[in-house]
Design an enzyme around this catalytic site. Structure first.
Site, mmCIF file in Angstrom:
data_model
loop_
_atom_site.group_PDB
_atom_site.id
_atom_site.type_symbol
_atom_site.label_atom_id
_atom_site.label_comp_id
_atom_site.label_asym_id
_atom_site.label_seq_id
_atom_site.Cartn_x
_atom_site.Cartn_y
_atom_site.Cartn_z
ATOM 1 C CD GLN A 39 -3.003 -0.778 2.360
ATOM 2 O OE1 GLN A 39 -2.541 -1.058 3.459
ATOM 3 N NE2 GLN A 39 -4.256 -0.398 2.201
ATOM 4 C CE1 TYR A 75 4.150 -9.037 9.701
ATOM 5 C CE2 TYR A 75 4.945 -6.873 10.333
ATOM 6 C CZ TYR A 75 4.273 -8.052 10.631
ATOM 7 O OH TYR A 75 3.729 -8.218 11.889
ATOM 8 C CB SER A 106 -4.821 -6.295 15.126
ATOM 9 O OG SER A 106 -4.296 -6.608 13.868
ATOM 10 C CE LYS A 119 -11.469 1.399 6.256
ATOM 11 N NZ LYS A 119 -10.034 1.679 6.045
HETATM 12 P P1 NDP Z 1 -5.101 -2.194 13.086
HETATM 13 O O1 NDP Z 1 -5.987 -3.209 13.685
HETATM 14 O O2 NDP Z 1 -5.110 -0.837 13.691
HETATM 15 O O3 NDP Z 1 -5.451 -2.102 11.530
HETATM 16 C C1 NDP Z 1 -4.820 -1.127 10.726
HETATM 17 C C2 NDP Z 1 -5.607 -0.924 9.436
HETATM 18 O O4 NDP Z 1 -6.928 -0.437 9.711
HETATM 19 C C3 NDP Z 1 -4.955 0.122 8.569
HETATM 20 O O5 NDP Z 1 -3.918 -0.399 7.775
HETATM 21 C C4 NDP Z 1 -6.134 0.653 7.769
HETATM 22 O O6 NDP Z 1 -6.459 -0.280 6.734
HETATM 23 C C5 NDP Z 1 -7.240 0.641 8.825
HETATM 24 N N1 NDP Z 1 -7.267 1.865 9.633
HETATM 25 C C6 NDP Z 1 -6.369 2.260 10.563
HETATM 26 N N2 NDP Z 1 -6.710 3.432 11.131
HETATM 27 C C7 NDP Z 1 -7.862 3.796 10.549
HETATM 28 C C8 NDP Z 1 -8.703 4.920 10.721
HETATM 29 N N3 NDP Z 1 -8.412 5.868 11.613
HETATM 30 N N4 NDP Z 1 -9.828 5.002 9.977
HETATM 31 C C9 NDP Z 1 -10.123 4.035 9.074
HETATM 32 N N5 NDP Z 1 -9.354 2.943 8.855
HETATM 33 C C10 NDP Z 1 -8.235 2.821 9.598
HETATM 34 O O7 NDP Z 1 -3.585 -2.658 13.144
HETATM 35 P P2 NDP Z 1 -2.780 -3.773 12.286
HETATM 36 O O8 NDP Z 1 -3.597 -4.992 12.107
HETATM 37 O O9 NDP Z 1 -2.223 -3.105 11.081
HETATM 38 O O10 NDP Z 1 -1.608 -4.108 13.303
HETATM 39 C C11 NDP Z 1 -0.682 -3.088 13.690
HETATM 40 C C12 NDP Z 1 0.734 -3.639 13.635
HETATM 41 O O11 NDP Z 1 0.858 -4.736 14.526
HETATM 42 C C13 NDP Z 1 1.176 -4.211 12.281
HETATM 43 O O12 NDP Z 1 1.578 -3.222 11.376
HETATM 44 C C14 NDP Z 1 2.324 -5.093 12.703
HETATM 45 O O13 NDP Z 1 3.480 -4.319 12.924
HETATM 46 C C15 NDP Z 1 1.818 -5.657 14.040
HETATM 47 N N6 NDP Z 1 1.216 -6.997 13.859
HETATM 48 C C16 NDP Z 1 1.808 -8.080 14.462
HETATM 49 C C17 NDP Z 1 1.315 -9.349 14.303
HETATM 50 C C18 NDP Z 1 1.991 -10.509 14.970
HETATM 51 O O14 NDP Z 1 1.654 -11.667 14.671
HETATM 52 N N7 NDP Z 1 2.938 -10.287 15.842
HETATM 53 C C19 NDP Z 1 0.124 -9.617 13.478
HETATM 54 C C20 NDP Z 1 -0.469 -8.413 12.932
HETATM 55 C C21 NDP Z 1 0.060 -7.162 13.136
HETATM 56 P P3 NDP Z 1 -7.058 0.143 5.306
HETATM 57 O O15 NDP Z 1 -6.973 1.625 5.151
HETATM 58 O O16 NDP Z 1 -6.236 -0.608 4.319
HETATM 59 O O17 NDP Z 1 -8.483 -0.361 5.342
#
Ligand code: NDP
Length: 312
Positions: free
Chosen positions: A27, A54, A206, A216
Site C-alpha cells: 500500500q 511482511y 491490531s 469503517k
Molecule cells: P489495526 O488493527 O489498527 O489495523 C490497521 C488498518 O486499519 C490500517 O492499515 C487501515 O487499513 C485501517 N485503519 C487504521 N486506522 C484507521 C482509521 N483511523 N480510519 C479508518 N481505517 C483505519 O492494526 P494492524 O492490524 O495493522 O496491526 C498493527 C501492527 O501490529 C502491524 O503493522 C504489525 O506491525 C503488528 N502486527 C503483528 C502481528 C503478529 O503476529 N505479531 C500480526 C499483525 C500485526 P485500510 O486503510 O487498508 O483499510
C-alpha cells in the site's frame, strides 16, 4: 508522548508505535512510508515494528531505506522471525533459521542490531532448549538487545523462562499478542502469571481489529479497504462484530472521540500494555490514531463498564 518500560526490562518504548504489516510495500511506497514515519516520529513515536514475513522482506527493505533519516539511538526497532521463505529451513524457529533469518533481516533493515527480536510464533517442531540457546546467542553476539515471543501461550512462555534459567541463558522480556475489544482473553487473563512472575511487557497488535473498530465497515466494505483486499480477513467480519462496532461508535461520538481513537485509548488503559502498535495506510489515519492518547482520561470506570456491556 509517554514512554513505558517493556515490563521489567530497562528499554523504553513510546506508548503508541507504528507497524508495517500489509501496508509497507503493497500500500505504501518509500515516499509514503517516509511521510508516515515522520508523522509518527514527530508525535514522539520511537518504536517501529517489522517482520521478515511482511511483504516477503520488502517491508524491512523499505523501512531500512527510511531509517537513514534518523539517529539509530532515537529508535526502537523490532523484527520477527518465523516465515522467512519457502524452503524447509526458511520456516520456523530452528537455530539455523533464527541465525540466517536474523542476518538477512538486519541486512534489509541496514542496521547492526534490532532492539527487539521476536519469535513470531511458537514452533512445536523445535525443542525449547534450541530456541532459547539460539536467541541467547543472537543477543550475546549483539544482533539484538532483547528477545521476545509473539502469540505464544503463557505455558510456552513459562517454559522458555524455565529453560533459560536452567541454561543460564537470557530469557524473553516481551510478548507481542493481538489485543483489541474483540480479542481480550490472553492479555487480560492467560498472561497474568507471566506478568507477575517474569515481568514481561507487551507490544500489542491490531488495536482496531484490522480497521473494524474504526467503524469503517459498519455500512459495508469500502473499496480498497483492507477487508476488501484480503479475503481471509473479510471472512472474519460478521454481523455480531458490526453490531458491536456500531454501538461502540455511538458511545465514542457521545464522548467526543472517533471510534478509532476510543478503541486505541481503551488498549492504552490496560497497564500491562507497554505499547500499542498502530497500523495505517496513510498519514491521515495515522494522525487520527495518534490522537488516541488525548482521550485516555475519558475511560472512567463507568465508561469501561459500558464498553464491556457493548462488547459482551
Ligand atoms: P489495526 O488493527 O489498527 O489495523 C490497521 C488498518 O486499519 C490500517 O492499515 C487501515 O487499513 C485501517 N485503519 C487504521 N486506522 C484507521 C482509521 N483511523 N480510519 C479508518 N481505517 C483505519 O492494526 P494492524 O492490524 O495493522 O496491526 C498493527 C501492527 O501490529 C502491524 O503493522 C504489525 O506491525 C503488528 N502486527 C503483528 C502481528 C503478529 O503476529 N505479531 C500480526 C499483525 C500485526 P485500510 O486503510 O487498508 O483499510
Amino acid at each position: 508522548m509517554k514512554y513505558n518500560r517493556l515490563g521489567s526490562a530497562g528499554i523504553k518504548v513510546s506508548e503508541v508505535s507504528f507497524g508495517s504489516w500489509l501496508t509497507f510495500g503493497p500500500q505504501l511506497d518509500l515516499a509514503q512510508i517516509k511521510a508516515c514515519m515522520k508523522v509518527a516520529f514527530d508525535h514522539g513515536v520511537n518504536f517501529f515494528d517489522n517482520a521478515e514475513a511482511y511483504a516477503e522482506g520488502e517491508a524491512e527493505t523499505l523501512m531500512g531505506q527510511a531509517l537513514a533519516d534518523y539517529r539509530r539511538e532515537d529508535l526502537v526497532l523490532s523484527t520477527k522471525l518465523f516465515w522467512g521463505g519457502k524452503g524447509p529451513n526458511d520456516i520456523g524457529l530452528s537455530w539455523k533459521h533464527l541465525v540466517e533469518g536474523t542476518k538477512a533481516s538486519l541486512k534489509r533493515l541496514r542496521v547492526e542490531a534490532v532492539d527487539l527480536l521476536f519469535c513470531h510464533r511458537p514452533d512445536p517442531n523445535v525443542p525449547m532448549e534450541e530456541v532459547v540457546r539460539a536467541m541467547d546467542v543472537l543477543v550475546r553476539q549483539g544482533h539484538a538487545y532483547y528477545w521476545g515471543t509473539s502469540e505464544w501461550s503463557a505455558v510456552e512462555i513459562m517454559e522458555a523462562h524455565l529453560v533459560a534459567r536452567e541454561l543460564g541463558a537470557i530469557p524473553p522480556v516481551v510478548e507481542q499478542p493481538q489485543y483489541n475489544l474483540f480479542v481480550r482473553e490472553r492479555v487480560e487473563k492467560e498472561y497474568q502469571p507471566i506478568y507477575r512472575r517474569f515481568g514481561m511487557g507487551t507490544t500489542i497488535w491490531s488495536p482496531l481489529a484490522s480497521g473494524i473498530l474504526s467503524g469503517k465497515y459498519n455500512d459495508g466494505v469500502p473499496k480498497g479497504s483492507r477487508l476488501d483486499r484480503i479475503d481471509w480477513l473479510r471472512a472474519r467480519l460478521d454481523e455480531a462484530k458490526i453490531k458491536k462496532a456500531r454501538a461502540f461508535g455511538e458511545l465514542a461520538k457521545e464522548l467526543g472521540a472517533s471510534s478509532a481513537e476510543l478503541a486505541i485509548a481503551w488498549c492504552l488503559a490496560n497497564p500491562h500494555v507497554s505499547t500499542v502498535i498502530l497500523g495505517a495506510s496513510n498519514p491521515t489515519q495515522l494522525r487520527q490514531n495518534l490522537g488516541a492518547v488525548e482521550h485516555r482520561s475519558k475511560l472512567t470506570p463507568e465508561v469501561l463498564a459500558r464498553i464491556d456491556r457493548i462488547m459482551a
